[in-house]
Design an enzyme around this catalytic site. Structure first.
Site, PDB file in Angstrom:
ATOM      1  N   LYS A 271       0.842  -1.188   0.000  1.00 38.83           N
ATOM      2  CA  LYS A 271       0.000   0.000   0.000  1.00 38.83           C
ATOM      3  C   LYS A 271       0.881   1.244   0.000  1.00 38.83           C
ATOM      4  O   LYS A 271       1.844   1.339   0.749  1.00 38.83           O
ATOM      5  CB  LYS A 271      -0.899  -0.009   1.242  1.00 38.83           C
ATOM      6  CG  LYS A 271      -2.132   0.855   1.112  1.00 38.83           C
ATOM      7  CD  LYS A 271      -3.118   0.563   2.235  1.00 38.83           C
ATOM      8  CE  LYS A 271      -4.403   1.351   2.028  1.00 38.83           C
ATOM      9  NZ  LYS A 271      -5.409   1.056   3.064  1.00 38.83           N
ATOM     10  N   GLU A 359     -19.423  -6.578   9.961  1.00 39.63           N
ATOM     11  CA  GLU A 359     -20.360  -5.841  10.803  1.00 39.63           C
ATOM     12  C   GLU A 359     -21.374  -6.753  11.491  1.00 39.63           C
ATOM     13  O   GLU A 359     -21.703  -6.555  12.665  1.00 39.63           O
ATOM     14  CB  GLU A 359     -21.092  -4.786   9.957  1.00 39.63           C
ATOM     15  CG  GLU A 359     -20.210  -3.669   9.452  1.00 39.63           C
ATOM     16  CD  GLU A 359     -19.437  -4.008   8.187  1.00 39.63           C
ATOM     17  OE1 GLU A 359     -18.631  -3.167   7.736  1.00 39.63           O
ATOM     18  OE2 GLU A 359     -19.648  -5.119   7.639  1.00 39.63           O
ATOM     19  N   ARG A 387     -25.527  -3.642   7.063  1.00 33.92           N
ATOM     20  CA  ARG A 387     -25.136  -5.035   6.822  1.00 33.92           C
ATOM     21  C   ARG A 387     -25.382  -5.921   8.041  1.00 33.92           C
ATOM     22  O   ARG A 387     -25.221  -7.132   7.959  1.00 33.92           O
ATOM     23  CB  ARG A 387     -23.657  -5.092   6.440  1.00 33.92           C
ATOM     24  CG  ARG A 387     -23.369  -4.422   5.105  1.00 33.92           C
ATOM     25  CD  ARG A 387     -21.958  -4.673   4.645  1.00 33.92           C
ATOM     26  NE  ARG A 387     -21.829  -4.382   3.222  1.00 33.92           N
ATOM     27  CZ  ARG A 387     -20.959  -4.950   2.408  1.00 33.92           C
ATOM     28  NH1 ARG A 387     -20.126  -5.859   2.884  1.00 33.92           N
ATOM     29  NH2 ARG A 387     -20.909  -4.639   1.142  1.00 33.92           N
TER      30      ARG A 387
END
Length: 621
Positions: A271, A359, A387
């Site tokens: 990243k 979640e 969700r």
């Protein structure tokens, strides 16, 4: 780009990376993830015939180079600005954006659906690629997709962009597995040779593919002395390979793209690749704001005695409460920095949990702790709690468990746009029995609601608050209870009642004060709780006013305004009610001020609503 020789592609990658850095240094966005996916993006568009072939991005903030390559270079400087291009892929923006990609873990399911549709339509020659990265493999939906892909006929290619990061560092067993997984070069060579020989001899057919695949899996387990999770799902696994070697990526993608059946290419990337500050601190440079591209210095606004971010008030207050009671725990699905759970993790590492992008699990995990006497504060962004709706109902509300759901980023969130606006939580939570729903007017109320939630064991207790800074500089009060189901009158008035919930009440206050200067007397009621709603206060409003304006930072369909109208109708009051909030449509990206203006939720629009309503025939009841 496809007309270039492969050895020219590294130069394309360099140009893309430089352009992303140039633009994002002035126009803030998601930097680190997109820098890490440059070579992958170039290779995918080079090998596959997009947009006829489909690339499904997951998560979407790794797709900036994709946007630039697919006709949006000139518009890239408008990224995440009102009226400009969005920060995430969206099919309404480009034919190359094949699916919505604002959150995580949906790519495999969506891509499998596309691949299946092509098979049914007799277009099996079209390729579909799911690019899943930035921790999205920790989401349960990804595994549901993999499980389905393993049993139905399809030619899906999954590219696992493994950078060991989401926004914060990845957690959990899947991350450890990806770190430890190895693929023998000897095995890869043998498998490739075996496959090519069988192909030339016409010994591989669709009815024998499963047997060949099982042979490959057994051979690999023998050579590597380990079993591969993905191949356990009958998905052919390749890798891991260097995701920053664009030439090798092109070769590998070309080798496997026409193989029949589901397959997964595992690439390792970094990243922030190509920009040293972002490589060294991936979390900080996930979305760094404006920065000096030459020095790597972030151009942060000058710190003054400004109000705190709501998320920081939450984080510090949680630590204060946890110091007083060891039953208090903190839970977040992969957003410890974004919601400031980091303070709890530092102070009480054994009582703070990052559960990954999961979640639903976060809610049920919290419910399990509550069942055994703990008091979990589960912090989830409002739009992401969608969700976990079933888990809120089935695993927390039915049992009246003492779970505190702190919904950060409630309401309009700004530049992240349609997938991130917390528009619906008031409306979708209000029908659930046993749930308390609240929203603070300011930081002191947030602390008091957290204290009240800690002391109230009547079922799930929801506290919603927005992204950004609050109103107060001195917010560290001695916490006190806010009686559940009790609101308050903030201002007397005679002409109209303005009823609000949450911090948007401060915007309404500005309009009410401006109306007073024009001789209009508006009362202001802050409900604090949507459920249970303050019946005594609403009776007072119903008796005294024939004009009511409701203001909420949520959808007008089913929220505070709807609750007020239902109450008035059920109790025989007949006021004229005007609801102000997020309209019944999906709202684009832009600054908060721009979006409040777009939705008619800013002070000038509220003032105009007051003027208009008072100007109607009728008056004080």
């Amino acid at each position: 780009m496809r007309k270039l020789a492969v050895d020219k592609l590294p130069a394309v990658c360099d140009e893309l990376r430089k352009y992303i850095i140039d633009v994002l240094s002035e126009r803030p966005g998601h930097l680190g993830a997109s820098l890490g996916a440059v070579e992958l993006t170039v290779a995918l568009h080079y090998v596959f015939n997009t947009p006829d072939d489909r690339i499904v991005w997951d998560v979407g903030h790794q797709a900036y180079s994709h946007k630039i390559l697919t006709g949006r270079r000139e518009a890239f400087h408008t990224l995440r600005q009102f009226g400009g291009i969005g920060g995430f892929p969206h099919p309404e923006e480009s034919a190359y954006d094949t699916f919505i990609a604002g959150h995580a873990s949906n790519s495999i399911s969506a891509a499998l659906g596309m691949s299946t549709a092509f098979e049914i339509a007799g277009e099996g020659g079209r390729h579909v690629v799911a690019v899943i990265g930035d921790g999205a493999m920790t989401g349960g939906l990804a595994f549901e997709g993999i499980n389905n892909a393993s049993i139905d006929p399809n030619n899906l290619l999954i590219v696992l962009n493994d950078n060991d990061m989401s926004i914060d560092r990845n957690v959990g067993g899947m991350n450890r597995y990806l770190v430890d997984i190895t693929t023998s070069q000897t095995y890869n060579h043998i498998r490739y040779e075996v496959y090519q020989r069988l192909l030339k001899l016409n010994l591989i057919s669709e009815d024998r593919r499963e047997n060949i695949l099982r042979f490959n899996n057994s051979l690999k387990a023998l050579i590597n002395r380990q079993h591969n999770l993905f191949e356990g799902f009958s998905i052919r696994y390749f890798g891991p390979i260097d995701g920053h070697d664009v030439g090798d990526l092109v070769k590998k993608l070309g080798d496997i793209k026409d193989m029949k059946g589901p397959k997964l290419l595992h690439i390792k990337t970094k990243k922030g690749k190509g920009y040293k500050p972002a490589e060294q601190s991936a979390t900080v440079w996930h979305a760094p704001g404006r920065f000096n591209k030459d020095t790597g210095q972030r151009l942060l606004p000058e710190r003054t005695n400004e109000p705190q971010l709501y998320q920081d008030v939450f984080g510090h207050t949680l630590v204060e409460l946890a110091e007083k009671d060891q039953r208090i725990t903190g839970v977040t699905p992969a957003m410890p920095t974004g919601c400031s759970m980091t303070y709890m993790m530092k102070a009480f590492p054994d009582r703070a949990f990052d559960v990954g992008i999961a979640e639903g699990h976060a809610v049920t995990f919290s419910a399990g702790m509550a069942k055994e006497g703990m008091i979990p504060f589960c912090n989830i962004y409002s739009s992401f709690l969608q969700r976990a709706y079933d888990q809120v109902i089935h695993d927390a509300a039915i049992l009246k468990l003492h779970v505190v759901l702190c919904l950060d980023r409630a309401g309009l969130v700004g530049e992240d746009g349609v997938t991130h606006h917390g528009a619906f939580d008031l409306a979708y939570l209000r029908p659930i029995p046993n749930v308390i729903i609240s929203s603070p007017l300011n930081e002191i109320d947030l602390r008091n609601l957290m204290f009240t939630a800690y002391k109230t064991d009547r079922g799930p207790f929801v506290i919603r608050y927005p992204r950004g800074k609050g109103e107060l500089r001195d917010w560290q009060n001695e916490m006190e209870l806010l009686p559940v189901g009790r609101g308050r009158r903030l201002r007397e008035g005679t002409d109209v009642a303005v009823v609000t919930i949450g911090p948007i009440g401060n915007v309404a206050r500005q309009a009410i004060e401006a109306a007073a200067e024009e001789g209009i007397s508006a009362a202001h009621y802050d409900m604090i709780y949507l459920k249970p709603i303050d019946a005594e206060l609403l009776h007072e409003i119903g008796r005294r006013y024939s004009r009511i304006i409701t203001v909420e930072n949520g959808t007008v369909v089913g929220g505070l305004g709807t609750a007020v109208m239902e109450f008035m109708m059920e109790h025989g009051y007949t006021p004229r009610v005007q609801r102000i909030g997020i309209p019944d449509r999906f709202i684009e990206h832009g600054s908060i001020a721009e979006l409040y203006n777009l939705c008619g939720m800013d002070a000038p629009h509220i003032l105009e609503a007051i003027r208009s309503l008072v100007g109607q025939k009728g008056g004080q009841a």
